[in-house]
Enzyme design. Sequence first.
Site, short mmCIF file in Angstrom:
data_model
loop_
_atom_site.label_atom_id
_atom_site.label_comp_id
_atom_site.label_asym_id
_atom_site.label_seq_id
_atom_site.Cartn_x
_atom_site.Cartn_y
_atom_site.Cartn_z
N CYS A 1 3.86 -7.48 -1.52
CA CYS A 1 3.81 -6.05 -1.21
C CYS A 1 2.38 -5.53 -1.16
O CYS A 1 2.15 -4.40 -0.77
CB CYS A 1 4.58 -5.25 -2.25
N ILE A 2 1.43 -6.31 -1.61
CA ILE A 2 0.05 -5.82 -1.67
C ILE A 2 -0.84 -6.54 -0.67
O ILE A 2 -0.92 -7.75 -0.68
CB ILE A 2 -0.54 -6.01 -3.10
#
Lengths: 69, 159
Positions: free
Chosen positions: A68-69
């Site tokens: 997600c990053i």
Amino acid sequence: MCSELLRVLHWTVIKYMRKVFEKNGQPPSIRKLTKESGVDTKELYALFPKGPAKKAAKIGGLPKPVGCI
Amino acid sequence: MSTHGAEPITKVSIVVSHGSLEGVYPGLIMANGARMEGMEASLFFTFFGLDAIMEKRMDRLKVATVGNPGMHMPTILGALPGMSAFATSMMQKEMEKLDIPPVREFLEMINDAGGEIYACKASVDMFHLAKKDFCPQVKDIISVGQFYEKSAGGQIIFT
């Protein structure tokens, strides 16, 4: 996309992604990419507009990164 | 992922209205995630959300241990001195494991990725702040009207 269109930095990113994939079974997400590939965030977005990690993974024949990053 | 022919989202404007660690991160993750997907992304910090872009405060955001049912502990315990600092350091350790950067670095990353960062004019006036109080990634202080103009054609997410 033809391979001759890819410049040196594109290759740096793609090769790094393939290396991580071979080791971990997962392509790296953007954060890891910018920290470890030697290509910073700005450059990365300039090299691969519209989603660098996603696009570089696709060109490199890898699945889409799941981080997600 | 199958989208069944639905129109993809191409632009998001994310409003961050809280100044706690858990109030700020979701907006940052969503903005960065939008850029990762090739979407346009902007962040609009309002009310206590401004703490996340203030030079003096952005490195010291804390987890709320009082009035936060998600902590699963009695409010009176959460009010003990040091409890918020403890919860904050625990959460920061977990986030570090997931490679989630500290707020300042995260904002630099979003800015470098082409995401735009704005402060809300009404809140800035209310707290008697100025552009110099904010980190350099803050592009401008804008009114709610300008925010809506900039959000044209996109989705607005309030956090």
